[in-house]
Design an enzyme around this catalytic site. Sequence first.
Site, mmCIF file in Angstrom:
data_model
loop_
_atom_site.group_PDB
_atom_site.id
_atom_site.type_symbol
_atom_site.label_atom_id
_atom_site.label_comp_id
_atom_site.label_asym_id
_atom_site.label_seq_id
_atom_site.Cartn_x
_atom_site.Cartn_y
_atom_site.Cartn_z
ATOM 1 N N GLY A 1 0.791 -1.222 0.000
ATOM 2 C CA GLY A 1 0.000 0.000 0.000
ATOM 3 C C GLY A 1 0.821 1.269 0.000
ATOM 4 N N ASP B 1 3.332 3.875 -2.018
ATOM 5 C CA ASP B 1 3.742 4.243 -3.371
ATOM 6 C C ASP B 1 5.240 4.443 -3.469
ATOM 7 O OD1 ASP B 1 1.243 4.123 -4.392
ATOM 8 O OD2 ASP B 1 0.773 6.188 -3.888
ATOM 9 N N HIS C 1 23.250 13.368 -9.231
ATOM 10 C CA HIS C 1 22.638 13.332 -10.558
ATOM 11 C C HIS C 1 21.120 13.319 -10.416
ATOM 12 C CE1 HIS C 1 22.719 9.114 -9.394
ATOM 13 N NE2 HIS C 1 21.899 8.801 -10.375
ATOM 14 N N ASP D 1 15.805 8.246 -7.715
ATOM 15 C CA ASP D 1 16.256 7.690 -6.434
ATOM 16 C C ASP D 1 17.342 8.568 -5.798
ATOM 17 O OD1 ASP D 1 17.922 6.775 -8.544
ATOM 18 O OD2 ASP D 1 18.730 5.181 -7.292
ATOM 19 N N HIS E 1 27.444 7.790 -16.309
ATOM 20 C CA HIS E 1 26.276 7.054 -15.808
ATOM 21 C C HIS E 1 25.257 7.028 -16.936
ATOM 22 C CE1 HIS E 1 23.543 5.385 -12.957
ATOM 23 N NE2 HIS E 1 22.889 6.484 -12.659
ATOM 24 N N ASP F 1 26.049 7.364 -8.426
ATOM 25 C CA ASP F 1 25.956 6.222 -9.354
ATOM 26 C C ASP F 1 26.992 6.421 -10.451
ATOM 27 O OD1 ASP F 1 23.798 5.610 -7.828
ATOM 28 O OD2 ASP F 1 22.301 5.785 -9.427
ATOM 29 N N ASP G 1 29.247 3.048 -5.291
ATOM 30 C CA ASP G 1 28.057 2.385 -5.848
ATOM 31 C C ASP G 1 28.248 0.860 -5.940
ATOM 32 O OD1 ASP G 1 25.968 1.599 -7.519
ATOM 33 O OD2 ASP G 1 26.567 2.863 -9.223
ATOM 34 N N GLY H 1 24.263 1.175 -16.211
ATOM 35 C CA GLY H 1 24.896 2.426 -15.814
ATOM 36 C C GLY H 1 25.718 2.332 -14.541
ATOM 37 N N HIS H 2 25.957 1.111 -14.061
ATOM 38 C CA HIS H 2 26.680 0.967 -12.790
ATOM 39 C C HIS H 2 27.924 0.101 -12.978
ATOM 40 C CE1 HIS H 2 23.226 2.652 -10.580
ATOM 41 N NE2 HIS H 2 22.511 2.039 -11.515
ATOM 42 N N HIS I 1 24.606 2.218 -2.026
ATOM 43 C CA HIS I 1 23.682 2.049 -3.150
ATOM 44 C C HIS I 1 23.580 0.596 -3.594
ATOM 45 C CE1 HIS I 1 21.559 2.985 -6.876
ATOM 46 N NE2 HIS I 1 21.407 4.215 -6.435
HETATM 47 ZN ZN LIG Z 1 20.758 5.432 -8.092
HETATM 48 ZN ZN LIG Z 2 21.323 6.833 -11.214
#
Ligand SMILES: [Zn+2]
Ligand SMILES: [Zn+2]
Length: 515
Positions: A25, A27, A50, A54, A120, A142, A174, A352-353, A375
């Site tokens: 429940g 979001d 960036h 997140d 990234h 990241d 990261d 991207g990581h 992360h």
């Molecule tokens: Zn991230």
């Molecule tokens: Zn990112």
Amino acid sequence: MPPARSRPSTIDMGFMFPTPTKQPGVDYMIPDVSYLVKNKHKIRGHFLTHAHEDHMGGIPFILPQLPAPIYTARFSAGMVEKKLVEYHLQTQPQLRVMDPDKHEKVQLGAFTVELLRVTHTIPDACAVVIKTPVGTIINTGDWRDDPTPVDGKLMDNQRMAELGKEGVLLLMSDSTSCEFVGRQASESDIAPSFDDLFNRAQGRIILASFSSQINRIQMVVDATARHGRKIAFVGRSMLANVELAVKMGYIKMPAGLVTRVQDAVNLPDNQVVIMCTGSQGEENSALTRMGTGDHQNIKIKPGDSVIMSSSIIPGNERSGVGSIDALLREGGKVYHHVFRELDHVGPLHVGGHAKRDEILDLVRLVQPKYFIPIHGEFHMMVRNAEAAVEAGVPQNNVFVMDNGDVLELAQNGALRDRLAMAGDGVFMVIATVSRKTGKLVSSPDIISRGFIYMKENEELINRARAEVRKAFERRGTGEPIDWAKFKLKLRDEIGDLLYSKTKRSPMILPVINEI
Ligand SMILES: [Zn+2]
Ligand SMILES: [Zn+2]
């Protein structure tokens, strides 16, 4: 040395997408900032690595409680500005653009902070370098190290090496892809795959990817131009991000290449590219609606080539693959990165990581005294810690931390402390109202974090929801709406209700979205 603790600044204000089984429940979840709110008089600035959700999605909720300038690179600043306009934030944020390529520095109290360019999946991603009285701290944000980025902007390994030579106390890096050996491929490796599929396509090309992946959008734009087609962008976030990126110069758009989707349907099929979101099969996305026939302008038909330029994010497996079925049923040919080998296509997506070899290289370059993996899930951080040890950081100087853990650094050592920051938690009330009438257009949403489990306290949540509705009804119509005042009153009323039932005082965050 005490000054290091007395002038805090923050790095990133994201939110997390919850796990449906763990946070039913809910979001999205915003971080618990009650510790920072108690110390807000000390906060001199916020730094953003960036512009992914997140890392900055929490700004509209958190910034009003922790007012201080936001320092970030140019593209991220543009994205933050756009976001704040969407949320009709009352407080005017102070955005300060920093240029990582000039190694610009800002002095805040006892700290000197600079942004360092990394690569990234969004323009202008940066690491944050903080010089403190006890040593230098680097938070990578990241990152991965793309040797041939589409925009030509390389990760600043030279500066990284310089800092390493000067001596780095702590590196935080990261962990997302550290469990994969080797290196990420280059984003620019995708361009030949697009060319290949554009050559094969007889009819329309519908290409789904992420709206913040500006460099990939550039590659689609370039392929469109090379193959004599026109491109229509579809979906709210896709349109908004492309507009911003073109305006800021991050997408180079040849004149006359863009067409509106309403006009694209009148062009010959082999001259059309439709670029949209929905590569994860998101329920309301443009691509999903094109498959089910619910899209206003485009319905998939035989002859269409659908290119899904993404991986399937864990947790999206069912919707991600399920949406392909609908596209196939309508007669489209679907190319997906995950199943590309069946179609003998090159990569249609690149992550991207940093993978393990990139992490080993970075740790060797920086040679930090201490290392904290950040992360990622716990299992990723454990693997990232192993990589740091392999790259030369002493085992005892590597700390795998949980949210809320505190690491205190001094010149002569690091001290770990499991301090609970949770306090009484956070209780968020989100009301969507009509801009015209100021009236609720749907039932208010409640998000509770660190306060109560929503499932077990359905009754209390319903009481709170009813209280919110009543507050809106009482407000009456006709009078000018002072939302700031209204929110204060709402905060008091909900606070009283929650305290009377639980004897606890969570932080209450009313959010009003006008539509
Ligand atoms: Zn991230
Ligand atoms: Zn990112």
